[in-house]
Design a protein around this motif. Structure first.
Motif: not given
Length: 197
Positions: A27-49
């Motif tokens: 899915r396209q996620l508008p909130l996430v797209e706005r968050f990462v807009k113009d960000a050169p580097k994005v780190f996504v941590a999934g299922s973290s403890w």
């Protein structure tokens, strides 16, 4: 063949087929797209403890040029508050409470709901899959399908997909904060290393 079975079809691995289907249906996620807009580097941590979060959050407290998305395995209020307490001095928003204006100003986005992670990996420069400092890592295929580096902790030996990623050069095992920092330094100084993975 030793058993006399000669009629064989190779039909693939349904785990790989399924993750490709999930990618196609992402899915396209508008909130996430706005968050990462113009960000050169994005780190996504999934299922973290918590043991995972202590490592990567400490690093990103020192390297504030990265945007950070955290999708913890447990989204109870106590755990979310614990994550936020580690992010002193950062602008943090939770996905379910955020507005477009808030995410535009934020440094960290915490995913406090289920069902979005496989689509969120699409926005990552580098990904991390949690669980490797506990009972075992979670699904590395959801991140790997986006052709980005996938980092995970040492408890990954029983996971065929993680072992395959390590052999292929797309997966990276970390033993703790030092090896995590070394890998991230490589990704920061050599942009091609994130694409080549």
């Amino acid at each position: 063949a030793r058993l006399g079975i000669t009629e064989v079809d190779v039909v693939g691995d349904t785990r790989f087929d399924r993750v490709l289907q999930i990618k196609e249906a992402s899915r396209q996620l508008p909130l996430v797209e706005r968050f990462v807009k113009d960000a050169p580097k994005v780190f996504v941590a999934g299922s973290s403890w918590p043991p995972d979060e202590e490592i990567f959050i400490n690093y990103f407290q020192q390297h504030r040029d990265w945007k950070l998305i955290v999708a913890p395995h447990v989204i109870g209020e106590g755990h979310l508050a614990q994550i936020q307490s580690l992010l002193k001095g950062r602008k943090v928003v939770r996905y379910t409470q955020a507005t477009m204006e808030q995410v535009a100003e934020a440094d960290v986005l915490i995913i406090d709901c289920f069902g979005l992670l496989s689509s969120i990996y699409h926005y990552a420069t580098v990904s991390y899959v949690g669980g490797g400092f506990g009972v075992g890592i979670h699904n590395v295929l959801e991140a790997a399908v986006w052709n980005i580096p996938v980092l995970f902790g040492p408890n990954n030996k029983r996971f065929q997909e993680a072992q395959g990623l390590l052999r292929a050069g797309g997966g990276f095992e970390i033993a703790g904060a030092r090896s995590f920092a070394d890998l991230m330094q490589t990704f920061e100084t050599d942009a091609d290393s994130t694409r080549a993975a």
